[in-house]
Design a protein around this motif. Structure first.
Motif, PDB file in Angstrom:
ATOM      1  N   VAL A 236       0.830  -1.208   0.000  1.00  0.00           N
ATOM      2  CA  VAL A 236       0.000   0.000   0.000  1.00  0.00           C
ATOM      3  C   VAL A 236       0.867   1.263   0.000  1.00  0.00           C
ATOM      4  O   VAL A 236       0.529   2.249  -0.654  1.00  0.00           O
ATOM      5  N   LEU A 237       1.995   1.231   0.700  1.00  0.00           N
ATOM      6  CA  LEU A 237       2.870   2.395   0.764  1.00  0.00           C
ATOM      7  C   LEU A 237       3.506   2.718  -0.584  1.00  0.00           C
ATOM      8  O   LEU A 237       4.030   3.820  -0.770  1.00  0.00           O
ATOM      9  N   ARG A 238       3.448   1.804  -1.524  1.00  0.00           N
ATOM     10  CA  ARG A 238       3.953   2.068  -2.872  1.00  0.00           C
ATOM     11  C   ARG A 238       2.978   2.934  -3.686  1.00  0.00           C
ATOM     12  O   ARG A 238       3.348   3.440  -4.750  1.00  0.00           O
ATOM     13  N   LYS A 239       1.747   3.120  -3.204  1.00  0.00           N
ATOM     14  CA  LYS A 239       0.725   3.834  -3.962  1.00  0.00           C
ATOM     15  C   LYS A 239       0.840   5.344  -3.761  1.00  0.00           C
ATOM     16  O   LYS A 239       0.755   5.815  -2.626  1.00  0.00           O
ATOM     17  N   PRO A 240       1.004   6.125  -4.823  1.00  0.00           N
ATOM     18  CA  PRO A 240       1.001   7.588  -4.666  1.00  0.00           C
ATOM     19  C   PRO A 240      -0.349   8.091  -4.163  1.00  0.00           C
ATOM     20  O   PRO A 240      -1.395   7.508  -4.453  1.00  0.00           O
ATOM     21  N   SER A 241      -0.326   9.160  -3.408  1.00  0.00           N
ATOM     22  CA  SER A 241      -1.545   9.808  -2.954  1.00  0.00           C
ATOM     23  C   SER A 241      -1.956  10.873  -3.970  1.00  0.00           C
ATOM     24  O   SER A 241      -1.397  10.942  -5.073  1.00  0.00           O
ATOM     25  N   THR A 242      -2.926  11.723  -3.625  1.00  0.00           N
ATOM     26  CA  THR A 242      -3.379  12.808  -4.495  1.00  0.00           C
ATOM     27  C   THR A 242      -3.329  14.115  -3.723  1.00  0.00           C
ATOM     28  O   THR A 242      -3.402  14.108  -2.483  1.00  0.00           O
ATOM     29  N   PRO A 243      -3.222  15.254  -4.419  1.00  0.00           N
ATOM     30  CA  PRO A 243      -3.217  16.543  -3.709  1.00  0.00           C
ATOM     31  C   PRO A 243      -4.439  16.731  -2.821  1.00  0.00           C
ATOM     32  O   PRO A 243      -4.332  17.264  -1.710  1.00  0.00           O
ATOM     33  N   ALA A 244      -5.610  16.291  -3.290  1.00  0.00           N
ATOM     34  CA  ALA A 244      -6.832  16.456  -2.496  1.00  0.00           C
ATOM     35  C   ALA A 244      -6.752  15.654  -1.199  1.00  0.00           C
ATOM     36  O   ALA A 244      -7.081  16.159  -0.111  1.00  0.00           O
ATOM     37  N   LYS A 245      -6.333  14.399  -1.296  1.00  0.00           N
ATOM     38  CA  LYS A 245      -6.206  13.579  -0.093  1.00  0.00           C
ATOM     39  C   LYS A 245      -5.168  14.156   0.858  1.00  0.00           C
ATOM     40  O   LYS A 245      -5.369  14.206   2.079  1.00  0.00           O
ATOM     41  N   ILE A 246      -4.058  14.598   0.297  1.00  0.00           N
ATOM     42  CA  ILE A 246      -2.967  15.111   1.122  1.00  0.00           C
ATOM     43  C   ILE A 246      -3.396  16.359   1.892  1.00  0.00           C
ATOM     44  O   ILE A 246      -3.158  16.480   3.103  1.00  0.00           O
ATOM     45  N   THR A 247      -4.040  17.310   1.204  1.00  0.00           N
ATOM     46  CA  THR A 247      -4.429  18.560   1.876  1.00  0.00           C
ATOM     47  C   THR A 247      -5.535  18.324   2.895  1.00  0.00           C
ATOM     48  O   THR A 247      -5.550  18.964   3.962  1.00  0.00           O
ATOM     49  N   ASN A 248      -6.466  17.421   2.607  1.00  0.00           N
ATOM     50  CA  ASN A 248      -7.517  17.115   3.578  1.00  0.00           C
ATOM     51  C   ASN A 248      -6.938  16.489   4.842  1.00  0.00           C
ATOM     52  O   ASN A 248      -7.326  16.850   5.961  1.00  0.00           O
TER      53      ASN A 248
END
Length: 314
Positions: A236-248
């Protein structure tokens, strides 16, 4: 372990395609110094640059090469071959170069590798440049990188402050869960508490399911579960996140920080505030520093690297 960030003081070793560090080893005798985009953070890691095509003895400059057949994996089962623009087969040389590079990475005991996509050797998810269609991914060396299970980072993402921040914090967590000793149920629960927030951000349905599995584990099944637990989190840690998820998530954890510390960080904005990715990355770094200084777990970044200062009194 407690409600504090894990601090790593040993520099991680990262393998990297040599052309991404500015080494002029590409077929046209060029390279790109993409690591300079990291600024001072470049010194937080030990870099191990390799180039399969140079180690193959193909020389610089050289005729570009491509895989003829299914993909780079088929090279290792003798079901494909590597030829250069002049039509000469160079399969054995490229395999030898890739093997030599892998041996160097294993000697260095690296955790991650930064690869150059678009390369017939180092490419992982793309092995051609522009709109050419010659061979399918992975590349010859890329196939070995995937089989080895390294934490793989595309070189192009080093140029984006937010993408690099996302890769870096996941890499540190990946390295920690890979190496941390889990000897009993208490430690297992503590490790999950440390990583559950970043796992929830990356894949919330999976994280909820793992949490339920964890609650149902009995002592007899403990050892088998630990290996599944570790393996699934690393995936799971190999999966990039998204700007929306990160800022929330940043705002959510910032609210926790304010409550726990009684302090505020004026530079951190609400998720709906419009700003560019460079500004968001700056906010995240400020949040990380504040969390470390005040000993409060910042769920976005549960594992932090900090340079160990020399002990002059010893």
């Amino acid at each position: 372990m407690s409600n504090q960030p894990i601090i790593i003081t040993t520099k991680l070793k990262i393998g990297i395609s040599a052309c991404c560090m500015g080494c002029p080893v590409r077929y046209n005798a060029k390279g790109w110094d993409l690591v300079k985009s990291l600024g001072r953070e470049k010194s937080d890691f030990v870099w191990v640059p390799v180039c399969p095509e140079s180690m193959a003895g193909l020389g610089v400059p050289r005729n570009p090469i491509h895989v003829v057949g299914a993909d780079g994996r088929a090279i290792w089962t003798n079901e494909a071959k590597v030829v250069n623009r002049g039509g000469a087969e160079v399969t054995d040389a490229v395999k030898a170069g890739a093997s030599a590079c892998m041996e160097a990475l294993e000697r260095a005991d690296i955790t991650a590798y930064i690869y150059m996509d678009g390369s017939p050797t180092c490419g992982v998810y793309r092995t051609t440049l522009k709109k050419q269609k010659r061979g399918n991914p992975p590349g010859v060396f890329g196939a070995l990188l995937l089989d080895k299970g390294y934490f793989l980072i595309p070189a192009s993402d080093l140029q984006s402050p937010l993408k690099w921040w996302d890769w870096r914090r996941r890499l540190l967590a990946f390295h920690w869960i890979k190496t941390v000793e889990i000897e009993d149920m208490k430690t297992l629960y503590a490790v999950w508490h440390q990583l559950k927030f970043i796992c929830q951000e990356l894949d919330e349905p999976w994280a909820r399911a793992l949490g339920k599995k964890l609650a149902a584990v009995n002592r007899e099944a403990f050892m088998d579960f630990v290996e599944v637990f570790r393996s699934e989190i690393m995936m799971v840690l190999r999966k990039p996140s998204t700007p929306a998820k990160i800022t929330n998530r940043l705002w959510k954890h910032y609210a926790h920080y304010r409550k726990a510390s009684g302090k505020s960080i004026p530079e951190i904005n609400e998720p709906t505030f419009k700003r560019n990715v460079t500004t968001i990355a700056g906010e995240l770094i400020k949040m990380e520093r504040a969390a470390v200084d005040d000993g409060i777990l910042f769920g976005n970044t549960p594992v932090i690297y900090r340079h160990r200062k020399p002990d002059y009194d010893s």
